[in-house]
Scaffold this motif. Structure first.
Motif, PDB file in Angstrom:
ATOM      1  N   CYS A 225       0.869  -1.170   0.000  1.00 57.71           N
ATOM      2  CA  CYS A 225       0.000   0.000   0.000  1.00 57.71           C
ATOM      3  C   CYS A 225       0.907   1.221   0.000  1.00 57.71           C
ATOM      4  N   ARG A 226       0.829   1.993  -1.045  1.00 53.69           N
ATOM      5  CA  ARG A 226       1.721   3.144  -1.222  1.00 53.69           C
ATOM      6  C   ARG A 226       1.373   4.310  -0.314  1.00 53.69           C
ATOM      7  N   CYS A 227       0.119   4.427   0.094  1.00 49.32           N
ATOM      8  CA  CYS A 227      -0.254   5.587   0.907  1.00 49.32           C
ATOM      9  C   CYS A 227      -0.415   5.242   2.383  1.00 49.32           C
ATOM     10  N   GLY A 228      -0.112   4.015   2.759  1.00 46.92           N
ATOM     11  CA  GLY A 228      -0.037   3.671   4.174  1.00 46.92           C
ATOM     12  C   GLY A 228      -1.347   3.442   4.882  1.00 46.92           C
ATOM     13  N   THR A 229      -2.377   2.967   4.197  1.00 48.40           N
ATOM     14  CA  THR A 229      -3.655   2.739   4.874  1.00 48.40           C
ATOM     15  C   THR A 229      -3.853   1.289   5.303  1.00 48.40           C
ATOM     16  N   HIS A 230      -2.761   0.535   5.430  1.00 50.63           N
ATOM     17  CA  HIS A 230      -2.886  -0.865   5.839  1.00 50.63           C
ATOM     18  C   HIS A 230      -3.686  -1.030   7.125  1.00 50.63           C
ATOM     19  N   ILE A 231      -3.519  -0.148   8.084  1.00 51.24           N
ATOM     20  CA  ILE A 231      -4.229  -0.300   9.358  1.00 51.24           C
ATOM     21  C   ILE A 231      -5.736  -0.168   9.148  1.00 51.24           C
ATOM     22  N   ARG A 232      -6.163   0.742   8.294  1.00 47.79           N
ATOM     23  CA  ARG A 232      -7.593   0.888   8.007  1.00 47.79           C
ATOM     24  C   ARG A 232      -8.103  -0.292   7.182  1.00 47.79           C
ATOM     25  N   ILE A 233      -7.284  -0.752   6.251  1.00 50.45           N
ATOM     26  CA  ILE A 233      -7.654  -1.927   5.456  1.00 50.45           C
ATOM     27  C   ILE A 233      -7.831  -3.123   6.389  1.00 50.45           C
ATOM     28  N   LYS A 234      -6.897  -3.281   7.307  1.00 46.29           N
ATOM     29  CA  LYS A 234      -6.965  -4.396   8.254  1.00 46.29           C
ATOM     30  C   LYS A 234      -8.217  -4.289   9.123  1.00 46.29           C
ATOM     31  N   ARG A 235      -8.526  -3.102   9.605  1.00 47.40           N
ATOM     32  CA  ARG A 235      -9.730  -2.916  10.421  1.00 47.40           C
ATOM     33  C   ARG A 235     -10.992  -3.263   9.630  1.00 47.40           C
ATOM     34  N   ALA A 236     -11.038  -2.851   8.383  1.00 47.65           N
ATOM     35  CA  ALA A 236     -12.199  -3.154   7.537  1.00 47.65           C
ATOM     36  C   ALA A 236     -12.348  -4.656   7.344  1.00 47.65           C
ATOM     37  N   MET A 237     -11.246  -5.331   7.110  1.00 48.39           N
ATOM     38  CA  MET A 237     -11.289  -6.771   6.907  1.00 48.39           C
ATOM     39  C   MET A 237     -11.645  -7.514   8.202  1.00 48.39           C
ATOM     40  N   GLN A 238     -11.119  -7.024   9.329  1.00 51.12           N
ATOM     41  CA  GLN A 238     -11.484  -7.623  10.626  1.00 51.12           C
ATOM     42  C   GLN A 238     -12.975  -7.473  10.865  1.00 51.12           C
ATOM     43  N   ASP A 239     -13.510  -6.308  10.580  1.00 50.20           N
ATOM     44  CA  ASP A 239     -14.935  -6.047  10.746  1.00 50.20           C
ATOM     45  C   ASP A 239     -15.753  -6.971   9.840  1.00 50.20           C
ATOM     46  N   LEU A 240     -15.365  -7.074   8.600  1.00 50.29           N
ATOM     47  CA  LEU A 240     -16.064  -7.928   7.639  1.00 50.29           C
ATOM     48  C   LEU A 240     -16.077  -9.387   8.077  1.00 50.29           C
ATOM     49  N   LEU A 241     -14.933  -9.851   8.596  1.00 53.15           N
ATOM     50  CA  LEU A 241     -14.782 -11.260   8.957  1.00 53.15           C
ATOM     51  C   LEU A 241     -15.168 -11.561  10.406  1.00 53.15           C
ATOM     52  N   GLY A 242     -15.507 -10.526  11.174  1.00 46.44           N
ATOM     53  CA  GLY A 242     -15.876 -10.746  12.564  1.00 46.44           C
ATOM     54  C   GLY A 242     -14.706 -11.091  13.463  1.00 46.44           C
ATOM     55  N   ILE A 243     -13.525 -10.579  13.137  1.00 47.67           N
ATOM     56  CA  ILE A 243     -12.329 -10.805  13.943  1.00 47.67           C
ATOM     57  C   ILE A 243     -12.185  -9.630  14.905  1.00 47.67           C
ATOM     58  N   GLU A 244     -12.032  -9.902  16.180  1.00 49.01           N
ATOM     59  CA  GLU A 244     -11.905  -8.813  17.150  1.00 49.01           C
ATOM     60  C   GLU A 244     -10.632  -8.014  16.886  1.00 49.01           C
ATOM     61  N   ALA A 245     -10.765  -6.691  17.055  1.00 48.11           N
ATOM     62  CA  ALA A 245      -9.629  -5.798  16.806  1.00 48.11           C
ATOM     63  C   ALA A 245      -8.574  -5.884  17.873  1.00 48.11           C
TER      64      ALA A 245
END
Length: 158
Positions: free
Chosen positions: A138-158
């Motif tokens: 990720c060139r603009c550094g939004t991995h943490i937001r991407i990860k949060r979105a995927m955790q939310d989608l998959l029901g994985i606790e943050a």
């Protein structure tokens, strides 16, 4: 009698036939240049950044690393299969909800990787999600937001 030298596969449900002289073309170039499917991005050209990830028979692959000859009798899904702005796929809806998209360059590849995992019903933990995202730059550094979105989608606790 010689067998057919053309390559046959489907892309987003449409049958495609490629002649022998074009089968050395990369899938990435074919998608972008011949079909106008530009949501699959060119990133590095060396199958390391993940921007060109698509699904081939349900498996995430790097489109820059596959020739059309590699795809005979397969089914390809591109990011265009993930809905529209008006009716986004749940993966895209979560990415939007979490404001995980800045420049958007990496998102289509990450979304396709996630679709493969969800379709395969893979059980992911926070750690395994990190490993998945490690294959995408990720060139603009939004991995943490991407990860949060995927955790939310998959029901994985943050």
């Amino acid at each position: 009698m010689s067998e057919s030298k053309s390559v046959h596969f489907s892309i987003n449900g449409e049958n495609v036939h490629v002649s022998d002289e074009n089968k050395s073309t990369s899938l990435l170039n074919f998608l972008r240049d011949s079909l106008g499917l530009n949501q699959t991005r060119f990133g590095c050209g060396a199958a390391t950044c993940g921007a060109c990830t698509v699904l081939c028979d349900g498996q995430a692959i790097k489109a820059c690393d596959k020739t059309l000859a590699d795809l005979n009798n397969t089914t390809i899904e591109t990011p265009e299969s993930l809905g529209s702005a008006q009716n986004p796929h749940p993966i895209m809806a979560k990415l939007i909800e979490h404001q995980a998209v800045q420049c958007g360059y990496c998102i289509s590849g990450i979304a396709m990787q996630m679709k493969a995992l969800i379709d395969q019903k893979k059980q992911l933990s926070k750690h395994s999600l990190d490993l998945v995202l490690d294959n995408h730059l990720c060139r603009c550094g939004t991995h943490i937001r991407i990860k949060r979105a995927m955790q939310d989608l998959l029901g994985i606790e943050a």
